[in-house]
Design a protein around this motif. Structure first.
Motif, PDB file in Angstrom:
ATOM      1  N   SER A 153       0.963  -1.311  -0.120  1.00 39.34           N
ATOM      2  CA  SER A 153      -0.001  -0.062  -0.199  1.00 39.34           C
ATOM      3  C   SER A 153       0.858   1.304   0.063  1.00 39.34           C
ATOM      4  O   SER A 153       0.403   2.288  -0.488  1.00 39.34           O
ATOM      5  N   ALA A 154       2.051   1.123   0.529  1.00 39.53           N
ATOM      6  CA  ALA A 154       2.949   2.347   0.482  1.00 39.53           C
ATOM      7  C   ALA A 154       3.778   2.446  -0.703  1.00 39.53           C
ATOM      8  O   ALA A 154       4.362   3.657  -0.888  1.00 39.53           O
ATOM      9  N   ARG A 155       3.802   1.587  -1.608  1.00 38.52           N
ATOM     10  CA  ARG A 155       4.823   1.598  -2.766  1.00 38.52           C
ATOM     11  C   ARG A 155       3.922   2.245  -3.956  1.00 38.52           C
ATOM     12  O   ARG A 155       3.293   1.420  -4.819  1.00 38.52           O
ATOM     13  N   THR A 156       3.887   3.497  -3.822  1.00 38.90           N
ATOM     14  CA  THR A 156       2.707   4.338  -4.822  1.00 38.90           C
ATOM     15  C   THR A 156       3.870   5.160  -5.669  1.00 38.90           C
ATOM     16  O   THR A 156       3.282   5.837  -6.732  1.00 38.90           O
ATOM     17  N   ALA A 157       5.028   5.434  -5.346  1.00 35.39           N
ATOM     18  CA  ALA A 157       6.060   6.233  -6.148  1.00 35.39           C
ATOM     19  C   ALA A 157       6.528   5.517  -7.375  1.00 35.39           C
ATOM     20  O   ALA A 157       6.724   4.399  -7.075  1.00 35.39           O
ATOM     21  N   THR A 158       6.802   6.219  -8.260  1.00 32.44           N
ATOM     22  CA  THR A 158       7.241   5.782  -9.497  1.00 32.44           C
ATOM     23  C   THR A 158       8.801   6.767  -9.841  1.00 32.44           C
ATOM     24  O   THR A 158       8.872   7.803  -9.514  1.00 32.44           O
ATOM     25  N   ALA A 159       9.713   5.944 -10.479  1.00 29.73           N
ATOM     26  CA  ALA A 159      10.876   6.407 -10.830  1.00 29.73           C
ATOM     27  C   ALA A 159      10.813   7.660 -11.659  1.00 29.73           C
ATOM     28  O   ALA A 159      11.585   8.523 -11.921  1.00 29.73           O
ATOM     29  N   THR A 160       9.855   7.656 -12.616  1.00 26.93           N
ATOM     30  CA  THR A 160       9.363   8.757 -13.470  1.00 26.93           C
ATOM     31  C   THR A 160       8.497   9.607 -12.842  1.00 26.93           C
ATOM     32  O   THR A 160       7.298   9.066 -12.268  1.00 26.93           O
ATOM     33  N   PRO A 161       8.567  10.815 -12.750  1.00 23.32           N
ATOM     34  CA  PRO A 161       7.699  11.798 -12.009  1.00 23.32           C
ATOM     35  C   PRO A 161       6.260  11.671 -12.387  1.00 23.32           C
ATOM     36  O   PRO A 161       6.022  11.480 -13.467  1.00 23.32           O
ATOM     37  N   ALA A 162       5.650  11.260 -11.511  1.00 24.57           N
ATOM     38  CA  ALA A 162       4.154  10.731 -11.680  1.00 24.57           C
ATOM     39  C   ALA A 162       3.245  12.304 -12.171  1.00 24.57           C
ATOM     40  O   ALA A 162       2.173  12.056 -12.741  1.00 24.57           O
ATOM     41  N   TYR A 163       3.604  13.357 -11.425  1.00 29.33           N
ATOM     42  CA  TYR A 163       2.774  14.591 -11.626  1.00 29.33           C
ATOM     43  C   TYR A 163       4.041  15.582 -12.095  1.00 29.33           C
ATOM     44  O   TYR A 163       5.001  15.780 -11.578  1.00 29.33           O
ATOM     45  N   ASP A 164       3.258  16.390 -12.790  1.00 25.55           N
ATOM     46  CA  ASP A 164       4.095  17.894 -12.973  1.00 25.55           C
ATOM     47  C   ASP A 164       4.138  18.457 -11.594  1.00 25.55           C
ATOM     48  O   ASP A 164       5.200  19.154 -11.416  1.00 25.55           O
ATOM     49  N   LEU A 165       2.902  18.745 -11.050  1.00 25.79           N
ATOM     50  CA  LEU A 165       2.989  19.612  -9.765  1.00 25.79           C
ATOM     51  C   LEU A 165       2.293  18.711  -8.756  1.00 25.79           C
ATOM     52  O   LEU A 165       1.265  18.379  -8.785  1.00 25.79           O
ATOM     53  N   VAL A 166       2.970  18.836  -7.467  1.00 33.21           N
ATOM     54  CA  VAL A 166       2.345  18.427  -6.178  1.00 33.21           C
ATOM     55  C   VAL A 166       2.110  19.552  -5.349  1.00 33.21           C
ATOM     56  O   VAL A 166       3.000  20.079  -4.680  1.00 33.21           O
ATOM     57  N   SER A 196      -5.967   6.024   8.645  1.00 34.19           N
ATOM     58  CA  SER A 196      -5.270   4.768   8.683  1.00 34.19           C
ATOM     59  C   SER A 196      -4.024   4.754   8.934  1.00 34.19           C
ATOM     60  O   SER A 196      -3.380   3.531   9.204  1.00 34.19           O
ATOM     61  N   GLN A 197      -3.401   5.912   9.035  1.00 31.71           N
ATOM     62  CA  GLN A 197      -1.719   5.863   9.433  1.00 31.71           C
ATOM     63  C   GLN A 197      -1.044   5.169   8.485  1.00 31.71           C
ATOM     64  O   GLN A 197       0.082   4.656   8.978  1.00 31.71           O
ATOM     65  N   THR A 198      -1.341   5.037   7.444  1.00 26.19           N
ATOM     66  CA  THR A 198      -0.625   4.422   6.247  1.00 26.19           C
ATOM     67  C   THR A 198       0.384   5.293   5.385  1.00 26.19           C
ATOM     68  O   THR A 198      -0.136   6.455   4.828  1.00 26.19           O
ATOM     69  N   PRO A 199       1.639   5.009   5.432  1.00 26.83           N
ATOM     70  CA  PRO A 199       2.603   5.917   4.483  1.00 26.83           C
ATOM     71  C   PRO A 199       2.277   5.775   3.042  1.00 26.83           C
ATOM     72  O   PRO A 199       1.890   4.766   2.721  1.00 26.83           O
ATOM     73  N   ARG A 200       2.368   6.876   2.605  1.00 27.57           N
ATOM     74  CA  ARG A 200       2.262   6.877   1.077  1.00 27.57           C
ATOM     75  C   ARG A 200       3.320   7.696   0.398  1.00 27.57           C
ATOM     76  O   ARG A 200       3.952   8.829   1.098  1.00 27.57           O
ATOM     77  N   GLN A 201       4.027   7.431  -0.650  1.00 33.80           N
ATOM     78  CA  GLN A 201       4.961   8.246  -1.410  1.00 33.80           C
ATOM     79  C   GLN A 201       4.622   8.608  -2.669  1.00 33.80           C
ATOM     80  O   GLN A 201       3.806   7.814  -3.410  1.00 33.80           O
ATOM     81  N   VAL A 202       5.027   9.714  -3.131  1.00 41.96           N
ATOM     82  CA  VAL A 202       4.602  10.060  -4.668  1.00 41.96           C
ATOM     83  C   VAL A 202       5.738  11.050  -5.315  1.00 41.96           C
ATOM     84  O   VAL A 202       6.638  11.566  -4.436  1.00 41.96           O
ATOM     85  N   THR A 203       5.779  10.962  -6.453  1.00 43.57           N
ATOM     86  CA  THR A 203       7.044  11.779  -7.262  1.00 43.57           C
ATOM     87  C   THR A 203       6.312  12.718  -8.078  1.00 43.57           C
ATOM     88  O   THR A 203       5.407  12.529  -8.715  1.00 43.57           O
ATOM     89  N   GLY A 204       7.066  13.850  -8.147  1.00 44.77           N
ATOM     90  CA  GLY A 204       6.529  14.928  -9.195  1.00 44.77           C
ATOM     91  C   GLY A 204       7.711  15.823  -9.533  1.00 44.77           C
ATOM     92  O   GLY A 204       8.926  15.656  -9.080  1.00 44.77           O
ATOM     93  N   ARG A 205       7.405  16.488 -10.646  1.00 47.75           N
ATOM     94  CA  ARG A 205       8.487  17.485 -11.082  1.00 47.75           C
ATOM     95  C   ARG A 205       8.914  18.428 -10.119  1.00 47.75           C
ATOM     96  O   ARG A 205       9.776  19.311  -9.939  1.00 47.75           O
ATOM     97  N   LEU A 206       7.576  19.051  -9.731  1.00 48.15           N
ATOM     98  CA  LEU A 206       7.944  20.515  -8.749  1.00 48.15           C
ATOM     99  C   LEU A 206       6.804  20.258  -7.605  1.00 48.15           C
ATOM    100  O   LEU A 206       5.742  19.837  -7.777  1.00 48.15           O
ATOM    101  N   LEU A 207       7.344  20.617  -6.396  1.00 45.75           N
ATOM    102  CA  LEU A 207       6.260  20.643  -5.188  1.00 45.75           C
ATOM    103  C   LEU A 207       6.127  22.143  -4.718  1.00 45.75           C
ATOM    104  O   LEU A 207       6.721  22.974  -4.950  1.00 45.75           O
ATOM    105  N   ILE A 208       4.786  22.596  -4.937  1.00 43.30           N
ATOM    106  CA  ILE A 208       4.303  23.795  -4.237  1.00 43.30           C
ATOM    107  C   ILE A 208       3.979  23.747  -2.976  1.00 43.30           C
ATOM    108  O   ILE A 208       3.171  22.970  -2.521  1.00 43.30           O
ATOM    109  N   ASP A 209       4.635  24.445  -2.153  1.00 45.28           N
ATOM    110  CA  ASP A 209       4.490  24.494  -0.883  1.00 45.28           C
ATOM    111  C   ASP A 209       3.137  25.641  -0.381  1.00 45.28           C
ATOM    112  O   ASP A 209       3.433  26.665  -0.415  1.00 45.28           O
TER     113      ASP A 209
END
Length: 758
Positions: free
Chosen positions: A212-225, A366-379
């Motif tokens: 359930s936590a292995r959601t990240a991909t080596a290629t950015p999944a999103y342009d913007l997070v 659920s206190q489940t960890p999740r990971q995701v990749t993107g090109r750019l993070l907007i804080d």
């Protein structure tokens, strides 16, 4: 006859005697001079009265208790004693003391008495900055835990529909804010820079995780997070409609926000011009449009030069936005354009790789960890952003407005408030426990009234600013501000937050970006440190932020040196920080209670004498160099004490620093005039220059915005500035072979979807 005549004569004699006494009293009153005015920072009036009447050690003279204080007789050595009268009263959940000279003249005995009284009062009743208790919610409810410390807050939050959840959030937010402010030199490290490695390397080096936590991909999944779903959702929806793949992370259930927004039609028109909303959609999210707004600060204790009439601002914050409906529409548009929303998901940390950013998050239910990749993070996490604290070395913000309030659905008696009007800024008393409290009241849908209480505050490790203390004030003194029976009010929603400000000298003072991360909204904190309108500031600067971000993404200009130019800095509002500091009582310092109100009335009195459009431009961050200087000179001329008051509150070091800010503002105003041709040239050279030298053209575009938006003079929204236009359709048009003539992408930028041009 005589029996009838004698009562009349007796009554006449009594009347004459009464008039003589009254005349003597009036003569004495006319000779009364105020010689001391103090705020005693405690709501316990009885304790102060007891101390003053019995425990205060007189240096000389005699004391006679009165119902509201004491009467003092001081020897003068001239036969006739000097007489002083001290009065106590309570307001604003604090206590005030005034001393008048009842008879006699100024003397050394009087000065000695007043000096001793001032010193002893401050020693006996110091200003305290209590912190919330540490609580264990596994053993007790939030109401039971806080009731001994904040009884009215615990009582009335139980009457809100989501009161327990919201009070937990108030407590969490204050504890989070305090932890960052107490140790500014040791911010949490939530961003790791590993730019020598790729996303694939980072993922390969991680320990094995649940499926359930292995959601990240080596290629950015999103342009913007986007991290933060309030102000962030507005920009996320717009970027998704431009064809970018967008993910929005929100710690709360999406659409829930403890804040309401107000704006004007002119300002919101920018979102319509950008294609994010239609005019009809805008009408559906209007809760109320009022016909006038009032701005008035308490001036009963001010000198004559610091009294002011009501300032009317009919086109300032006069549209009450239904914030939940606005967020719902943004969410719909984001999803319809292919974006995703992960709500109830908390950001944990980010790792910056050479080809993207890896985010680690936790799904809270659920206190489940999740990971995701993107090109750019907007804080877009606002004042709670650990990224902002880390990037700025622990000193993310210089000032803050701790703001609390509520939406009241019903319960005010008819005539208490007319919903055709807004109370934009109002104070009903002087400094209270080291803060000048200010009210706002905005009518909403039906009988809704949104009421806020806030104060300007300089962040200090020992005194970061307390939401819980402010809520205890709010529930205690609301009936002083607007007549009401608290138990008859229908509480609909709690509204609260920390609204930040920064004392900037130039645009480079504050870091808003690093490699593959850029801050927006309150996390960037580039709104006015005087007006503190974060929502309005974002809306006003949204076109330039969006265009610059679009160019950066298309050409893969995602390093810190490029992203740091994607900022909403305005020289014309940065220069106002000195005046905002003049409204903050420094921690541990005592000032005359009427001081802040006197400064506010001086300035707002000048605005009231100006044509309405001057106040409108000033509050909407549109005042230019000439207007600023003219009004500053008028204020100094009208109230020469103003400069000394600001010096007392700001100090010489900050005054010198502000001069640098003013010089920067002046230089930018001169450059704006000399290079007024630059924006037109930048647009004309785009087809040739952008394709050959994208980084230089990006820099040129940012400079052209600095002399327009950055000086409070934004040009009209021009959709041709985008590499693609916001799609008018629900579904984005995906055609990798389709490009407009002006959509020139860098060969190094990853391919992404394009929307139909308007």
């Amino acid at each position: 006859m005589s029996s009838d005549r004698h009562p009349t004569e007796g009554s006449l004699r009594d009347l004459l005697a009464l008039l003589d006494v009254l005349g003597t009293s009036l003569a004495q009153l006319s000779r009364m001079n105020e010689v001391l005015y103090l705020e005693i920072p405690t709501p316990d009036l009885d304790a102060v009265r007891q101390w003053l009447q019995h425990d205060f050690e007189l240096p000389l003279g005699q004391r006679h208790p009165t119902p509201d204080g004491i009467h003092l007789q001081l020897p003068t050595g001239q036969g006739t004693p000097s007489e002083l009268v001290a009065f106590l009263w309570s307001l604003n959940r604090t206590t005030y003391l005034k001393v008048f000279r009842w008879a006699g003249s100024a003397s050394s005995a009087e000065r000695r008495m007043l000096q001793k009284l001032t010193q002893d009062v401050q020693q006996r009743f110091p200003t305290l900055y209590p912190a919330p208790p540490e609580i264990d919610l596994s053993k007790t409810s939030i109401f039971e835990a806080l009731a001994p410390y904040y009884p009215k807050t615990a009582q009335y939050f139980q009457r809100f529909p989501n009161g327990e959840y919201d009070l937990k959030r108030v407590y969490w937010w204050e504890q989070r804010w305090r932890s960052e402010a107490r140790e500014p030199s040791q911010p949490r490290s939530v961003v790791q820079f590993q730019t020598e490695r790729s996303l694939a390397d980072l993922l390969a080096a991680q320990p094995s995780q649940p499926e359930s936590a292995r959601t990240a991909t080596a290629t950015p999944a999103y342009d913007l997070v986007y991290v933060g779903g309030a102000l962030g959702s507005i920009h996320a929806a717009l970027m998704a409609r431009l064809g970018y793949k967008v993910l929005l992370l929100e710690r709360l259930p999406f659409g829930r926000m403890n804040r309401e927004w107000n704006i004007s039609r002119q300002e919101f028109q920018g979102l319509i011009d950008l294609g994010l909303f239609t005019a009809d959609e805008f009408e559906t999210i209007i809760g109320r449009e009022y016909i006038d707004g009032f701005n008035k600060f308490f001036d009963a204790n001010n000198p004559a030069i610091a009294k002011a009439p009501i300032l009317h601002t009919p086109t300032v914050l006069n549209i009450a936005i239904d914030s939940e409906e606005l967020l719902r529409l943004c969410g719909e548009k984001l999803r319809a354009a292919g974006g995703e929303i992960w709500d109830e998901t908390e950001f944990q940390q980010a790792a910056i790789a050479s080809d993207g950013v890896l985010l680690s998050t936790t799904h809270l239910p659920s206190q489940t960890p999740r990971q995701v990749t993107g090109r750019l993070l907007i804080d877009a996490m606002g004042t709670a952003s650990p990224i902002a604290w880390q990037l700025n070395g622990g000193r993310a913000f210089n000032s803050v407005c701790p703001t609390v309030g509520a939406v009241v659905a019903d319960g005010f008696e008819p005539g208490v408030w007319d919903s055709q009007y807004g109370d934009v800024l109002n104070s009903h008393g002087d400094i209270s426990r080291g803060r000048q409290l200010i009210w706002e009241l905005f009518p909403g849908r039906d009988k809704d009234l949104t009421i806020y209480l806030f104060h300007y505050h300089q962040v200090h490790p020992d005194n970061p600013g307390s939401l819980l203390e402010m809520y205890e004030d709010f529930f205690t003194i609301l009936p002083e501000y607007r007549r009401c029976d608290m138990d008859k009010l229908t509480w609909k929603k709690a509204t609260f937050g920390y609204i930040p400000g920064v004392f900037s000298v130039g645009s480079g003072d504050r870091r808003v970006a690093c490699d593959r991360i850029v801050a927006m909204g309150d996390a960037a904190s580039l709104q006015s440190p005087l007006v503190f309108t974060g929502f309005g500031s974002l809306v006003r600067n949204l076109p330039r932020l969006t265009v610059l971000l679009d160019v950066a993404l298309r050409h893969d200009l995602l390093q810190a040196k490029h992203l740091d130019q994607v900022r909403a800095f305005q020289s014309n509002i940065a220069v106002t920080w000195l005046f905002s500091k003049g409204m903050m009582v420094p921690t541990g310092k005592q000032v005359s209670p009427e001081r802040v109100n006197a400064m506010l009335n001086t300035f707002f009195g000048i605005l009231a004498d100006e044509p309405p459009e001057v106040a409108d431009r000033f509050i909407k961050d549109r005042a230019g160099w000439l207007t600023f200087n003219r009004m500053a000179l008028q204020a100094a001329w009208k109230n020469p004490s103003l400069l000394l008051w600001i010096w007392e509150l700001a100090g010489s070091r900050d005054l010198v620093r502000w001069l640098s800010s003013y010089v920067n503002f002046t230089v930018m105003a001169l450059l704006s005039w000399l290079f007024s041709w630059l924006p037109a040239v930048t647009r004309r050279t785009r087809p040739w220059l952008e394709s050959r030298y994208p980084a230089f053209w990006f820099w040129l575009l940012a400079r052209s915005y600095a002399i327009t938006y950055g000086m409070g003079a934004p040009p009209p929204v021009d959709l041709t500035e985008f590499g693609r236009s916001p799609s008018p359709n629900v579904q984005p048009f995906s055609d990798p072979d389709h490009q407009s003539e002006e959509s020139v992408s860098s060969p190094n930028a990853p391919p992404h979807r394009f929307s139909k041009n308007l």
